[in-house]
Scaffold this motif. Structure first.
Motif, PDB file in Angstrom:
ATOM      1  N   VAL A 179     -53.350 -30.888 -43.776  1.00 24.49           N
ATOM      2  CA  VAL A 179     -52.300 -31.985 -43.491  1.00 24.49           C
ATOM      3  C   VAL A 179     -51.019 -31.741 -44.297  1.00 24.49           C
TER       4      VAL A 179
ATOM      5  N   CYS B  99     -60.172 -37.508 -42.245  1.00 24.16           N
ATOM      6  CA  CYS B  99     -60.819 -36.272 -42.167  1.00 24.16           C
ATOM      7  C   CYS B  99     -61.621 -35.872 -43.247  1.00 24.16           C
ATOM      8  N   ALA B 100     -61.356 -36.347 -44.724  1.00 27.87           N
ATOM      9  CA  ALA B 100     -62.375 -36.256 -45.590  1.00 27.87           C
ATOM     10  C   ALA B 100     -63.658 -37.248 -45.569  1.00 27.87           C
TER      11      ALA B 100
ATOM     12  N   ALA C 297     -55.537 -37.646 -43.748  1.00 23.63           N
ATOM     13  CA  ALA C 297     -56.453 -36.793 -44.707  1.00 23.63           C
ATOM     14  C   ALA C 297     -57.690 -37.704 -45.038  1.00 23.63           C
TER      15      ALA C 297
ATOM     16  N   LEU D 114     -61.159 -33.443 -50.831  1.00 22.22           N
ATOM     17  CA  LEU D 114     -59.509 -33.171 -50.616  1.00 22.22           C
ATOM     18  C   LEU D 114     -58.928 -32.420 -51.897  1.00 22.22           C
TER      19      LEU D 114
ATOM     20  N   LEU E 142     -64.905 -33.362 -43.463  1.00 25.99           N
ATOM     21  CA  LEU E 142     -64.315 -32.246 -43.375  1.00 25.99           C
ATOM     22  C   LEU E 142     -63.616 -31.877 -44.778  1.00 25.99           C
ATOM     23  N   ASP E 143     -63.571 -30.291 -44.762  1.00 26.51           N
ATOM     24  CA  ASP E 143     -62.851 -29.828 -45.872  1.00 26.51           C
ATOM     25  C   ASP E 143     -61.363 -29.878 -45.725  1.00 26.51           C
ATOM     26  N   THR E 144     -60.640 -30.714 -46.470  1.00 27.24           N
ATOM     27  CA  THR E 144     -59.359 -31.118 -46.259  1.00 27.24           C
ATOM     28  C   THR E 144     -58.187 -30.584 -47.281  1.00 27.24           C
TER      29      THR E 144
ATOM     30  N   ARG F  21     -62.342 -27.047 -41.365  1.00 27.94           N
ATOM     31  CA  ARG F  21     -61.293 -26.798 -42.221  1.00 27.94           C
ATOM     32  C   ARG F  21     -59.866 -27.266 -41.659  1.00 27.94           C
ATOM     33  N   VAL F  22     -59.400 -28.622 -42.294  1.00 28.30           N
ATOM     34  CA  VAL F  22     -58.052 -29.176 -41.998  1.00 28.30           C
ATOM     35  C   VAL F  22     -57.239 -29.040 -42.789  1.00 28.30           C
TER      36      VAL F  22
ATOM     37  N   ARG G 151     -56.751 -22.479 -42.987  1.00 31.48           N
ATOM     38  CA  ARG G 151     -57.041 -23.539 -41.879  1.00 31.48           C
ATOM     39  C   ARG G 151     -57.442 -23.429 -40.304  1.00 31.48           C
TER      40      ARG G 151
END
Length: 289
Positions: free
Chosen positions: A10, A24-25, A21, A73, A29-31, A7-8, A85
């Motif tokens: 930005v 990451c997506a 972002a 996202l 990753l859950d962004t 879980r990130v 996060r």
């Protein structure tokens, strides 16, 4: 230390934040992307969607991959939405007061005491941002390069307080999740890349300012004579002349070396809003479309 980062968050959805972002997506990753307000959050979503569409048009990946990335996202106008996060990457305006305020707020909002707070700053001391929190051992620099989806390098910058396990966790995240190559730098203004790059760009600006050579000839000289993929003034335009000036000021403030001082021409261009590609005019003129 942290379980695998999934879980990130930005903070900032401009050129750099949107790029961070996006990767990451794309990495599954859950962004969550936080902007100043709902209008800016919508603009950030459009920025990422446009970048993904360009990648599809260029054959980098298929449309389903792009749609899956966009679906991961969430865009918001509230820092409170980053509470759960495991990693938050700040990519806001390159301003010490603004970044310090963000880190102080994140320290209170992000619930996991082991969550990592990282800054994408290119010149502001990481220590200063870490000391705005009560978790300086979990704060470090994670400096990406523009365009983020393309360039493979990330600078990892621990402060004097950053715990070794924080550095290890972030290097593993950058390598394994994002597919980036990392280098480490001491917490000094400019880190590795900009401490070398900015004096070169400023020298090119001084050469054009003095009338020694035109901007076109300076760039052609380095592209054709030194095999650089882009001349220094085109590169300054791409980075953004306001960003170049801000980094130069930070370097000069820290080291007091004349070669780091922003030339008057650069300062005047920033004051005039001639910031390079993003405004359509800098040392060269660009089609805004």
């Amino acid at each position: 230390m942290n379980a695998r980062i999934q879980r990130v968050g930005v903070v900032g959805g401009g050129q750099m934040g949107a790029g961070i972002a996006e990767i990451c997506a794309r990495a599954g990753l859950d962004t969550v992307v936080c902007e100043a307000d709902a209008t800016a959050a919508r603009a950030a979503r459009e920025r990422v969607a446009a970048s993904l569409e360009r990648a599809v048009q260029r054959g980098k990946f298929d449309r389903m991959t792009a749609e899956d990335a966009l679906a991961r996202l969430v865009f918001t106008g509230s820092l409170d939405d980053l509470a759960d996060r495991q990693l938050v990457i700040e990519a806001a305006i390159e301003n010490t007061d603004a970044k310090t305020e963000i880190f102080a707020a994140l320290d209170k909002i992000v619930e996991d005491p082991e969550a990592i707070l990282a800054t994408n700053t290119s010149s502001i001391p990481v220590m200063r941002l870490g000391m705005a929190t009560h978790r300086a051992d979990r704060v470090l620099g994670l400096h990406f390069f523009n365009p983020v989806p393309v360039l493979p390098l990330v600078e990892v910058v621990p402060s004097l307080h950053t715990a070794p396990e924080t550095v290890t966790a972030i290097e593993e995240f950058a390598h394994n999740a994002l597919g980036k190559t990392t280098i480490q730098s001491r917490d000094r203004a400019g880190f590795v890349v900009n401490a070398l790059l900015i004096p070169y760009l400023l020298s090119a600006i001084r050469m054009a300012e003095s009338g020694f050579a035109t901007a076109a000839d300076v760039d052609a000289g380095m592209e054709l004579g030194c095999a650089h993929p882009m001349g220094p003034l085109k590169l300054a335009d791409l980075i953004g002349l306001d960003t170049v000036a801000s980094i130069a000021e930070s370097l000069y403030e820290e080291f007091k070396e004349p070669l780091y001082a922003p030339p008057p021409l650069l300062q005047r261009m920033v004051e005039a809003g001639l910031l390079g590609r993003k405004t359509g005019r800098g040392f060269h003129t660009y089609d805004r479309d």
